[in-house]
Design an enzyme around this catalytic site. Sequence first.
Site, PDB file in Angstrom:
ATOM      1  N   TYR A 101       3.735  28.329  44.758  1.00 34.62           N
ATOM      2  CA  TYR A 101       3.961  29.145  43.314  1.00 34.62           C
ATOM      3  C   TYR A 101       2.539  28.697  42.468  1.00 34.62           C
ATOM      4  CZ  TYR A 101       4.572  28.075  38.022  1.00 34.62           C
ATOM      5  OH  TYR A 101       3.755  28.026  36.817  1.00 34.62           O
ATOM      6  N   GLU A 189       1.691  34.272  35.915  1.00 33.51           N
ATOM      7  CA  GLU A 189       2.475  33.877  36.932  1.00 33.51           C
ATOM      8  C   GLU A 189       2.765  34.667  37.970  1.00 33.51           C
ATOM      9  OE1 GLU A 189       5.466  29.985  36.302  1.00 33.51           O
ATOM     10  OE2 GLU A 189       6.548  32.279  36.380  1.00 33.51           O
TER      11      GLU A 189
END
Length: 387
Positions: A101, A189
């Site tokens: 992530y 993101e």
Amino acid sequence: MDLLEYQGKQLFARHGLRVSSGKPVTTVDDAVAAADEVGYPVVVKAQVLIGGRGKAGGVKLAANESEAREHASNILGMDIKGHIVRTVWIEHASDIASEYYASVLLDRSAKQPLVMFSTEGGVDIEEVAEKTPEKLIRHHVDALTGLSHGEAVEIATKGGADSDVIDGVADALVALYEVWLQEDATLAEINPLIVTPDREVKALDSKVSLDGNALYRHPENQGLSDSENEDPIERRAKEEGVQYVKLDGDIGILGNGAGLVMSTLDVVAQAGGSPANFLDAGGGSNAEKIKQAVDLLLANDAVKAVLFNIFGGITRCDEVATGLIAAFAEIKPSVPFVVRLDGTNDVEGRRLLAEAALPNVHAAKTMNEAAEMVVALAAGQSVGAAA
Ligand code: GDP
Ligand code: MN
């Protein structure tokens, strides 16, 4: 302005992040043609402005043409948490060894850019942040110097990335920082940032929000606004040049001036209410402006009551009252209104309202009183005589 996954990936690619190539399509036949073109296995992905598409059945692998057809026809038209899928993105499927992530955003309290990284990607990152915060590396960046490759290597190492991909992850973090900075994004993101079995580091998903107020600096991004998937009322407001924001509650908020509108939201929340939307009427006090604003507020079916909060300065309350009376004569609102008039010519404004005796319109003198009244009205309680 939120971007669809594939649009975010296009920005990523411009800044050197690795992504799979693919095609956005809107029909089943085009999806199959795109799948044939990118080569099987492919992944068929719903393009909607909401996360958790995978869990909702909006991301499917297809090994061949008939599976591609089946998934595309299931996903096109699908309702994912209220978002109807009109576009699917077809890309060549990746093999996955690890799911990481990564994100970059502005930490307002620290007044610095914040880079986050975790090797526990793919799943709900909120859960990682909550249950195992030590697995989510948070690194503040000096905005003047930016994110250096060395710093990014430290982040990847601290986060526990596999040693043979530390460099690749660091490159991805630096590229993501560049996306965030150069595109004037408020959020960039990647979840998951994958490592493939042949050790390539690649963005499998994207979540990018661009700062709408900085769009003038990016003419090439202006076409990205997803007007088809945008909230229809927000789109209308934008077209009419009105500041309108949709929220989740049941009280419509209208005020003149951004500061007043913001504090109105707070006061309504303190009174136990939940705003459905808010609209800044600016200096507009004529009937036409008010009618336009009220029309927009009431276009949202969730609105059970409206608080109209005016603080008269240059805008005079008697003018606002006159505008309101004329507008209401036309609109005949179906939900109760609380009107708070304070400031220049407020006594006259309230007198005009009282005289007009509009059904379903209640006058309040203070903001707190107005908030309490509107919360009660939204809950279906009565608050005494109308104005
Ligand atoms: P989200 O559910 O909206 O976050 O959509 P994602 O694009 O993140 O996809 C959800 C999940 O689907 C990912 O975490 C992967 O596990 C899986 N997935 C997506 N694309 C691929 C792919 O190309 N290959 C494989 N094997 N899995 C994929
Ligand atoms: Mn994802």
